[in-house]
Design a protein around this motif. Sequence first.
Motif, short mmCIF file in Angstrom:
data_model
loop_
_atom_site.label_atom_id
_atom_site.label_comp_id
_atom_site.label_asym_id
_atom_site.label_seq_id
_atom_site.Cartn_x
_atom_site.Cartn_y
_atom_site.Cartn_z
N GLU A 131 11.00 7.55 -2.64
CA GLU A 131 11.47 6.49 -3.24
C GLU A 131 12.07 6.74 -4.50
OE1 GLU A 131 12.65 3.89 -1.69
OE2 GLU A 131 11.41 4.80 0.35
N SER A 186 0.75 -1.27 -0.08
CA SER A 186 0.17 0.05 -0.03
C SER A 186 0.77 1.02 0.08
CB SER A 186 -1.12 -0.03 1.22
OG SER A 186 -0.58 0.88 2.13
N HIS A 187 0.64 2.20 -0.97
CA HIS A 187 1.51 3.11 -1.15
C HIS A 187 1.05 4.42 -0.77
CE1 HIS A 187 2.63 0.34 -4.80
NE2 HIS A 187 3.32 -0.07 -3.60
N SER A 188 1.62 5.63 -1.22
CA SER A 188 0.88 6.93 -0.99
C SER A 188 1.79 7.83 -2.10
CB SER A 188 1.23 7.41 0.52
OG SER A 188 2.47 7.79 0.63
N SER A 208 5.22 8.40 -0.49
CA SER A 208 6.20 7.24 -0.63
C SER A 208 6.68 7.27 -2.00
CB SER A 208 5.53 6.11 -0.09
OG SER A 208 4.60 5.59 -0.83
N VAL A 209 5.68 7.17 -2.79
CA VAL A 209 6.24 7.05 -4.19
C VAL A 209 7.54 8.31 -4.61
CG1 VAL A 209 5.65 7.31 -6.66
CG2 VAL A 209 4.19 6.04 -5.10
N ILE A 241 2.14 2.13 -9.94
CA ILE A 241 2.56 3.59 -9.95
C ILE A 241 1.83 4.61 -10.56
CG2 ILE A 241 4.73 5.01 -10.21
CD1 ILE A 241 6.33 2.24 -9.90
N TYR A 262 -1.00 6.88 -9.40
CA TYR A 262 -0.64 8.20 -8.68
C TYR A 262 0.01 9.37 -9.61
CZ TYR A 262 -0.81 5.52 -4.42
OH TYR A 262 -1.31 4.67 -3.30
N LEU A 319 9.38 -0.25 -3.65
CA LEU A 319 7.89 0.06 -3.06
C LEU A 319 7.35 -1.20 -2.61
CD1 LEU A 319 6.65 2.90 -5.31
CD2 LEU A 319 7.17 3.03 -2.95
#
Lengths: 233, 233
Positions: free
Chosen positions: B25, B16-18, B21-22, B54, B57, B47
């Motif tokens: 990184e 689970s990203h955000s 975080s994307v 990706i 986002y 990730l």
Amino acid sequence: MAPQQDRSRGGRRRASHSMESVLTEAVALLDEAGEQALTFRALAQRLGGGVASIYWYVASKDELLDRATDHVIGAALADVEALPAHEDPIDELRAMAVTLFDAIMERPWLGAYFMRNTDVQGNALRLYEKLGQQTLRLDLTARQRFHAVSAIVGVVVGSAVDLGQEPPQEVLDGAVGRDEFLGRYAQAWRELDPADFPFVHEIVDEFDGHDDIEQFRSALELTLAGLRLQAGA
Amino acid sequence: MAPQQDRSRGGRRRASHSMESVLTEAVALLDEAGEQALTFRALAQRLGGGVASIYWYVASKDELLDRATDHVIGAALADVEALPAHEDPIDELRAMAVTLFDAIMERPWLGAYFMRNTDVQGNALRLYEKLGQQTLRLDLTARQRFHAVSAIVGVVVGSAVDLGQEPPQEVLDGAVGRDEFLGRYAQAWRELDPADFPFVHEIVDEFDGHDDIEQFRSALELTLAGLRLQAGA
DNA sequence: GCTAAGATAGAACAACGTTCGATACGATGC
DNA sequence: GCATCGTATCGAACGTTGTTCTATCTTAGC
């Protein structure tokens, strides 16, 4: 009435290239449609040959870019060398820088690759030397001369990078004019809160429809004025 | 004593990203190994998720680059805003430009993307505003203010581009130090004919082992001197 | 429990730079 | 005339990249 075919014995004609033709066509592709248009396949088709043939002349795409860049810098160097001599070295530096910038304006893709030339030799070095020779006529230390030429090149490159990354692909296609493109940004800026962005509001009218050359010349003038001050002339 | 597996019911855990975080990184990848290291697959692996996620986002790699760039410019903006106020607006402009350049020095890849930000909003605009506000304290026309800020940004970008395209991949790997890299060029330059390249010979010792920051500051100083002259202060 | 939206992911696609092996061409030696 | 060698060309294939498609899982609200 069949047209005379350009082949012998029914076999497909083999293409014959040269370093010059490869570079010329590569530059033509860059000029016509920008950086992304230069692919080995597109270049091969333009040369009427196969993809792998290009690798006989260059070892990689990086080298192709380097050689193509140096190729057009050679033309810019010729322009610079054709300039009339000035009594004042700073006047001559200005004329050289403007000539250089003009050459880059005709080839926006140059901005990104201008300083990428990893070759020590080549026309870029000759251009560097040509600029630097003017500083030899000024009363400066070696370090000041080194920094002065770097600064002038920096102004050219900095302005050129702005130029090269300006068109977002619509203006290059001709669908949207440069003025309209600038106008969009200007309009968005005008809608910002004047309390938060006083400067943007101050200069938005100057930005709208501004001339890139004038912008460059102003930046150059500031640097040259500083240089003249430093040289104590 | 089997370690507590971080999964539920034996199935592979879904990542689970955000947006944060994307971007973080992505910037980390750029910092560690440069522009070419940022690929969707490498980013996805980092990730702990899939490649296509990706795209939830960002719509494209261009947008990813834009957002990543604006992300770090935000940090640079914070640095600039944390600067103490100067009585002299030109002193403050210098401090801002140096802070900006320092931020780019830590991230050489920034140079290429710094001005590529197509977003009208964002931290780049705020930075532009912040610089421009200092020119409001100088006795200049709107056009002169516009050109002055463009010139200063140009100096920063021009130096940054030099910086970003300097390492040819050997120095980034750590196999060859920067000094040795510079030394190779210097040596090649020394072997040129002094009659043809008097300037290169004049400055080769300055070039060898030179400091990028000093080079930048000199270029900045010339522009600021010209600006001070223009403002009649 | 059902549904719609939010979020994730594997597989496939097209395009790219690059490499490989085979093939043709042109001058040279005999 | 013919074999030979370095020059030059080309089609096909490989691995990697950005991107899209479609399916699946999760969560919230009713």
